[in-house]
Design an enzyme around this catalytic site. Structure first.
Site, mmCIF file in Angstrom:
data_model
loop_
_atom_site.group_PDB
_atom_site.id
_atom_site.type_symbol
_atom_site.label_atom_id
_atom_site.label_comp_id
_atom_site.label_asym_id
_atom_site.label_seq_id
_atom_site.Cartn_x
_atom_site.Cartn_y
_atom_site.Cartn_z
ATOM 1 N N SER A 130 -8.165 -23.209 18.543
ATOM 2 C CA SER A 130 -8.059 -22.086 17.597
ATOM 3 C C SER A 130 -6.637 -21.520 17.609
ATOM 4 C CB SER A 130 -9.094 -21.005 17.886
ATOM 5 O OG SER A 130 -8.941 -20.449 19.172
ATOM 6 N N ASP A 165 -3.195 -17.569 24.730
ATOM 7 C CA ASP A 165 -3.315 -18.871 24.070
ATOM 8 C C ASP A 165 -2.262 -19.039 22.987
ATOM 9 O OD1 ASP A 165 -5.509 -18.819 25.659
ATOM 10 O OD2 ASP A 165 -6.983 -18.830 24.044
ATOM 11 N N GLU A 178 -6.894 -16.267 34.961
ATOM 12 C CA GLU A 178 -7.917 -16.365 33.898
ATOM 13 C C GLU A 178 -8.566 -15.000 33.650
ATOM 14 O OE1 GLU A 178 -8.116 -18.635 31.390
ATOM 15 O OE2 GLU A 178 -8.232 -20.085 33.031
ATOM 16 N N LEU A 197 -9.483 -25.475 25.314
ATOM 17 C CA LEU A 197 -8.058 -25.851 25.334
ATOM 18 C C LEU A 197 -7.329 -25.215 24.148
ATOM 19 C CD1 LEU A 197 -8.449 -29.599 26.384
ATOM 20 C CD2 LEU A 197 -8.063 -27.608 27.842
ATOM 21 N N ALA A 208 -13.414 -26.564 23.307
ATOM 22 C CA ALA A 208 -13.453 -27.063 24.687
ATOM 23 C C ALA A 208 -12.602 -26.209 25.631
ATOM 24 C CB ALA A 208 -12.998 -28.516 24.743
HETATM 25 P P1 ADP Z 1 -11.202 -23.512 21.311
HETATM 26 O O1 ADP Z 1 -10.126 -22.595 20.867
HETATM 27 O O2 ADP Z 1 -11.486 -23.416 22.768
HETATM 28 O O3 ADP Z 1 -10.991 -24.932 20.908
HETATM 29 P P2 ADP Z 1 -12.739 -21.906 19.485
HETATM 30 O O4 ADP Z 1 -14.201 -21.762 19.255
HETATM 31 O O5 ADP Z 1 -11.946 -20.692 19.807
HETATM 32 O O6 ADP Z 1 -12.547 -23.031 20.613
HETATM 33 O O7 ADP Z 1 -12.065 -22.565 18.207
HETATM 34 C C1 ADP Z 1 -12.616 -23.719 17.631
HETATM 35 C C2 ADP Z 1 -12.710 -23.529 16.123
HETATM 36 O O8 ADP Z 1 -11.385 -23.562 15.554
HETATM 37 C C3 ADP Z 1 -13.449 -24.665 15.440
HETATM 38 O O9 ADP Z 1 -14.843 -24.426 15.453
HETATM 39 C C4 ADP Z 1 -12.868 -24.597 14.028
HETATM 40 O O10 ADP Z 1 -13.466 -23.552 13.291
HETATM 41 C C5 ADP Z 1 -11.424 -24.177 14.285
HETATM 42 N N1 ADP Z 1 -10.520 -25.353 14.328
HETATM 43 C C6 ADP Z 1 -9.637 -25.661 15.296
HETATM 44 N N2 ADP Z 1 -8.945 -26.799 15.004
HETATM 45 C C7 ADP Z 1 -9.401 -27.216 13.807
HETATM 46 C C8 ADP Z 1 -9.101 -28.326 12.950
HETATM 47 N N3 ADP Z 1 -8.202 -29.252 13.291
HETATM 48 N N4 ADP Z 1 -9.783 -28.444 11.782
HETATM 49 C C9 ADP Z 1 -10.706 -27.516 11.445
HETATM 50 N N5 ADP Z 1 -11.035 -26.463 12.194
HETATM 51 C C10 ADP Z 1 -10.398 -26.295 13.361
HETATM 52 MG MG MG Z 2 -10.210 -20.482 20.928
#
Ligand code: ADP
Ligand code: MG
Length: 386
Positions: free
Chosen positions: A129, A173, A33, A126, A124
């Site tokens: 993004s 990732d 990590e 996982l 979360a």
């Molecule tokens: P993680 O990658 O850990 O889940 P991040 O903060 O890096 O957290 O990414 C989350 C962001 O990605 C959300 O706030 C949103 O902007 C975008 N996102 C991811 N999946 C979706 C989805 N299915 N629909 C809309 N936005 C999404």
């Molecule tokens: Mg992310």
């Protein structure tokens, strides 16, 4: 949602059937990590859940973005697609990917209607993004016939995250989302991008993901850690001028020259990275040898180091890991992803899973006031067309 339900949602949104459907997964990192942006090793696997993208050419000069997970429709003309919208807007992740194609000389003559939906919990740890970036890169690669390989698609996703989400992430990732393979973890050298798919055959043991549901999301701390590691490298260069990254140093080499790091915070960060790279190499060796117990101990040591030296755990993740360690049948448990909130990953014997959920869930509720969520992870394939 099922694929049929998504197809119906697409027709409801745009009045016509999609041309194609793509999928790319989230990931869970087993060990290694905060090593990726330091040129070290990581050991993630792709999950069976991820992000779906439905797309059709729309004959206009506009791209329409919709997400089943978000209320708004975002319409962007092709000549504005390289200009990020307000920070935090979800369509930025897709626009960032379009922009990387354009930077590589690809010309989009026609717009698209796009609908996405994901079942990775957002924010979360996982990597929803990366799933979103890689599914977009995979889709555009297929639509435009650009022929980029999966490693290039991962790089495109990473750059999109840097330039449109302002997170200076490593490659882990996006790489895991692009290159994942069912029932395998990816032993990746983040410096050379050489990788090996290692079977994760866990007899009688499951990978359990526990979600803190913490209100503390990873924010500026991520970029702070990137900078702190850069400072450590700069200070080490006073005694080792051609040092490229922290992961190049063995533990013994680091111990010999660490006195050159005068900043006490940078010293702790560097100590984590050097130790974590070694733990990751060792963990993979033990896994291959069938010694899952030692693999688990290294996971626990990884959490300790992330708590004490890297300082990215916090009470939510610490509580989940510490409560997990108390349960008989838990092989190992650690935070996974960037940290603070998000998830832990644990290896748990089948017969202990119910007790694990019950006891860890109860103690976590008592100590934090929050409900944790538990998922049994299935290791799935990387990006694909459906
Ligand atoms: P993680 O990658 O850990 O889940 P991040 O903060 O890096 O957290 O990414 C989350 C962001 O990605 C959300 O706030 C949103 O902007 C975008 N996102 C991811 N999946 C979706 C989805 N299915 N629909 C809309 N936005 C999404
Ligand atoms: Mg992310």
């Amino acid at each position: 949602m099922t694929v049929q339900e998504l197809q119906k949602a697409f027709v409801d949104a745009y009045g016509k059937k999609e041309d194609a459907i793509y999928f790319s997964p989230g990931r869970v990192n087993l060990i290694g990590e905060h090593t990726d942006y330091n040129g070290g090793y990581v050991f993630p696997c792709a999950l069976s859940f991820g992000t779906y993208l439905l797309i059709r050419k729309n004959g206009t000069k506009e791209v329409n973005f919709r997400s089943v997970n978000e209320p708004e429709v975002i319409k962007v003309s092709l000549d504005k697609i390289t200009e990020p919208l307000a920070k935090g807007t979800w369509a930025n992740y897709l626009m960032g990917v379009f922009t990387q194609f354009i930077k590589r000389g690809v010309e989009f003559k026609e717009g698209y209607d796009i609908l996405i939906w994901g079942n990775v919990p957002l924010g979360a740890g996982l990597s929803s993004s990366a799933a979103l970036e890689v599914v977009t890169a995979f889709a555009l690669n297929d639509q435009m016939g650009t022929g980029y390989d999966r490693t290039e698609l991962a790089k495109i996703g990473q750059k999109a995250e840097h330039e449109f989400a302002y997170v200076m992430c490593g490659i882990m990732d996006q790489f895991a989302s692009a290159q994942g393979k069912k029932d395998h973890a990816i032993f990746l050298n983040c410096d050379t991008l050489e990788f090996e798919l290692v079977p994760v055959k866990l007899n009688g043991i499951k990978v359990v993901i526990s979600n803190t549901h913490s209100p503390h999301k990873l924010g500026d701390e991520y970029n702070d850690r990137v900078r702190e590691c850069q400072l450590a490298v700069e200070q080490l260069r006073t005694v080792r001028p051609n040092l490229n990254n922290l992961a190049e140093l063995t533990q013994a080499e680091f111990d010999e020259i660490k006195g050159a790091i005068t900043d006490p915070i940078a010293l702790k960060r560097a100590r984590h990275v050097v130790g974590e790279v070694q733990r990751t190499v060792d963990a993979v060796k033990y896994l291959k040898a069938g010694d899952i117990e030692t693999f688990g101990k290294l996971m626990n040591a990884s959490h300790d180091s992330l708590r004490d030296d890297y300082e990215v755990t916090g009470k939510f993740l610490d509580t989940l890991a510490e409560e997990a360690w108390k349960i008989d049948g838990v092989i190992g448990s650690r935070m996974t992803g960037g940290g603070f909130g998000g998830c832990t990953v644990s290896l748990v014997k089948n017969e202990a899973i119910d007790t694990f959920k019950e006891k860890v869930g109860k103690a976590y509720k008592e100590k934090t006031g929050l409900e944790a969520d538990f998922y049994i992870a299935e290791i799935g394939d990387g990006a694909k067309k459906i």
